[in-house]
Design a protein around this motif. Structure first.
Motif, PDB file in Angstrom:
ATOM      1  N   SER A  47       1.033  -1.316   0.153  1.00 48.17           N
ATOM      2  CA  SER A  47       0.036   0.096  -0.179  1.00 48.17           C
ATOM      3  C   SER A  47       0.794   1.222   0.200  1.00 48.17           C
ATOM      4  O   SER A  47       0.559   2.026  -0.484  1.00 48.17           O
ATOM      5  CB  SER A  47      -1.084   0.100   1.189  1.00 48.17           C
ATOM      6  OG  SER A  47      -0.399   0.135   2.507  1.00 48.17           O
ATOM      7  N   LYS A  58      -4.632   6.613   1.110  1.00 48.35           N
ATOM      8  CA  LYS A  58      -3.653   5.603   1.249  1.00 48.35           C
ATOM      9  C   LYS A  58      -4.047   4.871   2.956  1.00 48.35           C
ATOM     10  O   LYS A  58      -3.599   3.671   2.811  1.00 48.35           O
ATOM     11  CB  LYS A  58      -2.040   6.270   1.491  1.00 48.35           C
ATOM     12  CG  LYS A  58      -1.058   5.335   1.625  1.00 48.35           C
ATOM     13  CD  LYS A  58       0.176   6.170   1.780  1.00 48.35           C
ATOM     14  CE  LYS A  58       1.201   5.897   0.584  1.00 48.35           C
ATOM     15  NZ  LYS A  58       2.416   6.570   0.899  1.00 48.35           N
ATOM     16  N   ILE A  61      -6.696   2.490   2.086  1.00 46.89           N
ATOM     17  CA  ILE A  61      -6.223   1.103   1.246  1.00 46.89           C
ATOM     18  C   ILE A  61      -5.245   0.291   2.411  1.00 46.89           C
ATOM     19  O   ILE A  61      -5.435  -0.986   2.448  1.00 46.89           O
ATOM     20  CB  ILE A  61      -5.050   1.655   0.312  1.00 46.89           C
ATOM     21  CG1 ILE A  61      -6.010   2.161  -0.814  1.00 46.89           C
ATOM     22  CG2 ILE A  61      -4.337   0.814  -0.251  1.00 46.89           C
ATOM     23  CD1 ILE A  61      -5.427   2.910  -1.993  1.00 46.89           C
ATOM     24  N   TYR A 118     -14.793  -3.142   0.337  1.00 42.09           N
ATOM     25  CA  TYR A 118     -13.826  -4.170  -0.534  1.00 42.09           C
ATOM     26  C   TYR A 118     -14.460  -5.199  -1.216  1.00 42.09           C
ATOM     27  O   TYR A 118     -14.526  -5.191  -2.272  1.00 42.09           O
ATOM     28  CB  TYR A 118     -12.602  -4.660   0.444  1.00 42.09           C
ATOM     29  CG  TYR A 118     -11.749  -5.637  -0.360  1.00 42.09           C
ATOM     30  CD1 TYR A 118     -10.852  -5.145  -1.219  1.00 42.09           C
ATOM     31  CD2 TYR A 118     -12.044  -7.006  -0.168  1.00 42.09           C
ATOM     32  CE1 TYR A 118     -10.344  -6.152  -1.923  1.00 42.09           C
ATOM     33  CE2 TYR A 118     -11.334  -7.997  -0.720  1.00 42.09           C
ATOM     34  CZ  TYR A 118     -10.536  -7.560  -1.920  1.00 42.09           C
ATOM     35  OH  TYR A 118      -9.826  -8.323  -2.503  1.00 42.09           O
ATOM     36  N   GLU A 125     -10.310   2.795  -3.834  1.00 38.64           N
ATOM     37  CA  GLU A 125      -9.440   2.156  -3.140  1.00 38.64           C
ATOM     38  C   GLU A 125      -9.860   0.799  -2.856  1.00 38.64           C
ATOM     39  O   GLU A 125      -8.705  -0.065  -2.936  1.00 38.64           O
ATOM     40  CB  GLU A 125      -9.766   2.743  -1.652  1.00 38.64           C
ATOM     41  CG  GLU A 125      -9.020   4.196  -1.412  1.00 38.64           C
ATOM     42  CD  GLU A 125     -10.117   5.266  -1.918  1.00 38.64           C
ATOM     43  OE1 GLU A 125      -9.599   6.361  -2.028  1.00 38.64           O
ATOM     44  OE2 GLU A 125     -11.242   5.051  -2.416  1.00 38.64           O
ATOM     45  N   TYR A 128      -8.096  -0.922  -6.005  1.00 37.75           N
ATOM     46  CA  TYR A 128      -6.804  -0.739  -6.111  1.00 37.75           C
ATOM     47  C   TYR A 128      -6.323  -1.927  -5.041  1.00 37.75           C
ATOM     48  O   TYR A 128      -5.277  -2.591  -5.332  1.00 37.75           O
ATOM     49  CB  TYR A 128      -6.433   0.545  -5.227  1.00 37.75           C
ATOM     50  CG  TYR A 128      -4.933   0.637  -5.310  1.00 37.75           C
ATOM     51  CD1 TYR A 128      -4.089   1.557  -6.230  1.00 37.75           C
ATOM     52  CD2 TYR A 128      -4.060   0.271  -4.236  1.00 37.75           C
ATOM     53  CE1 TYR A 128      -2.934   1.625  -6.147  1.00 37.75           C
ATOM     54  CE2 TYR A 128      -2.594   0.698  -4.119  1.00 37.75           C
ATOM     55  CZ  TYR A 128      -1.911   1.019  -5.247  1.00 37.75           C
ATOM     56  OH  TYR A 128      -0.814   1.436  -5.443  1.00 37.75           O
ATOM     57  N   VAL A 129      -6.993  -2.182  -4.002  1.00 36.11           N
ATOM     58  CA  VAL A 129      -6.517  -3.394  -2.893  1.00 36.11           C
ATOM     59  C   VAL A 129      -6.761  -4.700  -3.928  1.00 36.11           C
ATOM     60  O   VAL A 129      -6.152  -5.489  -3.540  1.00 36.11           O
ATOM     61  CB  VAL A 129      -7.368  -3.311  -1.620  1.00 36.11           C
ATOM     62  CG1 VAL A 129      -7.273  -4.521  -0.918  1.00 36.11           C
ATOM     63  CG2 VAL A 129      -6.925  -2.036  -0.877  1.00 36.11           C
TER      64      VAL A 129
END
Length: 192
Positions: A47, A58, A61, A118, A125, A128-129
């Motif tokens: 991350s 950030k 994340i 998520y 985010e 991205y994860v």
């Protein structure tokens, strides 16, 4: 003040992840496979790759990387080969997360919300994860092929991820890993 008995129970649940092997590697008979906690730790470290110029949170994340597989301390690492439908897997994990979050007092709702974000892939985010999750899978497969001298034996993981990483920087890293792996496989096969 938090209920210390509940926090101790939470710590025990999280502690399970330090010893639970990731099922995809177990089913492939990989010796000494990574643990769920090990996977989550590397993702958290990744991350830090978030570029400050990007409009990504950030901290969220990093939190998401540490939360995304937390339910596995109760339900285990359910893979597509376990015979459980994706809907049932999500239901089981959501129930487990509700139980886990009950142990965390006023912090529980925030953690549950991050987990659900998520799972639903409803933010940049979360996406991205998910890409970090896929990147870690590629790197781990390549590391096992090198460590165990089994070039190409874990190709199914590369095939499963191919074309699914959306973030350009993470995708570039994945391409580099794949190219390095391809060279490794060619060089080893030439020597055999």
């Amino acid at each position: 003040m938090q209920d210390t008995k509940r926090l101790q129970e939470f710590m025990e649940l999280v502690g399970r992840l330090k010893h639970m092997k990731r099922m995809g590697w177990v089913k492939r008979n990989i010796s000494d496979p990574e643990t769920i906690a090990g996977h989550m730790y590397r993702m958290a470290m990744l991350s830090f790759l978030v570029d400050g110029k990007e409009k990504l949170d950030k901290i969220k994340i990093m939190q998401m990387t540490l939360i995304h597989d937390l339910a596995e301390c109760i339900v285990g690492d359910i893979t597509p080969y376990c015979g459980i439908s994706p809907d049932e897997k999500h239901r089981m994990e959501d129930e487990a997360m509700k139980d886990i979050c009950k142990l965390l007092g006023d912090k529980g709702p925030e953690i549950l919300q991050i987990f659900r974000e998520y799972e639903k892939q409803e933010s940049p985010e979360a996406q991205y994860v998910k890409d970090l999750d896929r990147l870690d899978l590629l790197m781990q497969a390549y590391e096992y092929e090198k460590r165990d001298n089994i070039p190409g034996e874990l190709n199914e993981f590369f095939v499963a991820i191919n074309g699914k990483i959306r973030h350009p920087v993470i995708n570039k890293i994945a391409i580099d890993i794949t190219e390095e792996r391809d060279k490794f496989c060619r060089n080893i096969n030439v020597l055999k």
